[in-house]
Motif scaffolding. Structure first.
Motif, PDB file in Angstrom:
ATOM      1  N   SER A 186      -2.022   5.327  -8.781  1.00 34.36           N
ATOM      2  CA  SER A 186      -1.179   5.309  -7.681  1.00 34.36           C
ATOM      3  C   SER A 186      -1.863   5.043  -6.364  1.00 34.36           C
ATOM      4  N   TRP A 187      -3.164   5.467  -6.148  1.00 37.31           N
ATOM      5  CA  TRP A 187      -3.913   5.294  -5.031  1.00 37.31           C
ATOM      6  C   TRP A 187      -4.300   3.823  -5.208  1.00 37.31           C
ATOM      7  N   ASP A 188      -4.872   3.231  -6.218  1.00 41.00           N
ATOM      8  CA  ASP A 188      -5.053   1.603  -6.337  1.00 41.00           C
ATOM      9  C   ASP A 188      -3.909   0.884  -5.937  1.00 41.00           C
ATOM     10  N   GLU A 189      -2.722   1.199  -6.624  1.00 36.55           N
ATOM     11  CA  GLU A 189      -1.418   0.411  -6.397  1.00 36.55           C
ATOM     12  C   GLU A 189      -1.185   0.563  -5.120  1.00 36.55           C
ATOM     13  N   TYR A 190      -1.200   1.284  -4.085  1.00 41.92           N
ATOM     14  CA  TYR A 190      -1.109   1.670  -2.776  1.00 41.92           C
ATOM     15  C   TYR A 190      -2.057   0.807  -2.041  1.00 41.92           C
ATOM     16  N   LYS A 191      -3.328   1.017  -2.414  1.00 41.52           N
ATOM     17  CA  LYS A 191      -4.156  -0.008  -1.528  1.00 41.52           C
ATOM     18  C   LYS A 191      -4.131  -1.328  -1.629  1.00 41.52           C
ATOM     19  N   GLN A 192      -3.658  -1.714  -2.959  1.00 46.74           N
ATOM     20  CA  GLN A 192      -3.307  -3.262  -3.379  1.00 46.74           C
ATOM     21  C   GLN A 192      -2.301  -3.527  -2.568  1.00 46.74           C
ATOM     22  N   ALA A 193      -1.062  -2.826  -2.358  1.00 48.99           N
ATOM     23  CA  ALA A 193      -0.034  -3.416  -1.545  1.00 48.99           C
ATOM     24  C   ALA A 193      -0.132  -3.354  -0.216  1.00 48.99           C
ATOM     25  N   LYS A 194      -1.068  -2.450   0.145  1.00 49.47           N
ATOM     26  CA  LYS A 194      -1.366  -2.484   1.679  1.00 49.47           C
ATOM     27  C   LYS A 194      -2.202  -3.614   1.968  1.00 49.47           C
ATOM     28  N   ASP A 195      -3.208  -3.916   1.129  1.00 41.98           N
ATOM     29  CA  ASP A 195      -4.220  -5.237   1.377  1.00 41.98           C
ATOM     30  C   ASP A 195      -3.106  -6.641   1.363  1.00 41.98           C
TER      31      ASP A 195
END
Length: 188
Positions: free
Chosen positions: A171-180
């Motif tokens: 979930s954290w990785d998915e959030y960071k990817q979406a933010k990037d």
């Protein structure tokens, strides 16, 4: 009966080890326990159910151990299959409010939910283990110790906690990817 179960489990483990030669041993073992054991347990339940029907209505005699084997097969299917339901995100979710949240709100909900679940599992693990180890009871017909019958419950607790940790990281990785991705779209 216990010997037959252990033989089936060993053969299943061997089959999975040979079927996934490129996978790491930990992944192979998780595959056997999360997917292989529930499949075998469900097949045992189905075959036992069909044998019970055949013997009761065609041969006109009852199989005394069939009900107990069916219950044990169902329990093993459920205890070992819970982790795969979490992995595939196929459990019951009420997401009416969650779907309306921002991505950050959704991330916070996912992290809090999984953290609380891990804490509750950790709190429950020791009393469950102590209760299991103190049990001297046996099943009615097969005379299997409850230590063997309910041991998969501890596996279920362990696997659920492991899957929650994995899901938190994903979930954290998915959030960071979406933010990037959002930043790159804004730059273009």
């Amino acid at each position: 009966m216990t010997t037959a179960f252990l033989i089936v489990l060993a053969l299943l483990l061997l089959a999975v080890l040979l079927a996934f030669p490129e996978a790491r041993l930990g992944h192979k073992l998780m595959t056997v326990l999360s997917e292989g054991v529930p499949m075998v347990a469900f097949c045992v339940v189905f075959v036992t159910f069909m044998a019970t029907i055949f013997c009761r209505y065609i041969l006109r005699f009852a199989i005394p151990w069939s009900y107990e084997v069916s219950i044990l097969g169902y329990m093993y299917c459920m205890f070992f299959g819970t982790g795969i339901a979490l992995k595939r995100d196929e459990h019951v979710v009420f997401s009416l409010l969650y779907d309306k949240l921002s991505p950050l709100g959704q991330l916070i909900c996912k992290l809090v939910y999984n953290a609380v679940l891990i804490v509750l599992i950790c709190i429950a693990f020791t009393p469950c283990l102590n209760s299991l180890m103190a049990s001297t009871m046996k099943t009615g017909i097969l005379k299997m110790p409850y230590k063997v019958v309910f041991a998969p419950f501890l596996w279920m607790l362990f696997e659920c906690a492991f899957r929650c940790l994995f899901y938190m990281k994903a979930s954290w990785d998915e959030y960071k990817q979406a933010k990037d991705d959002k930043k790159e779209v804004a730059k273009a």
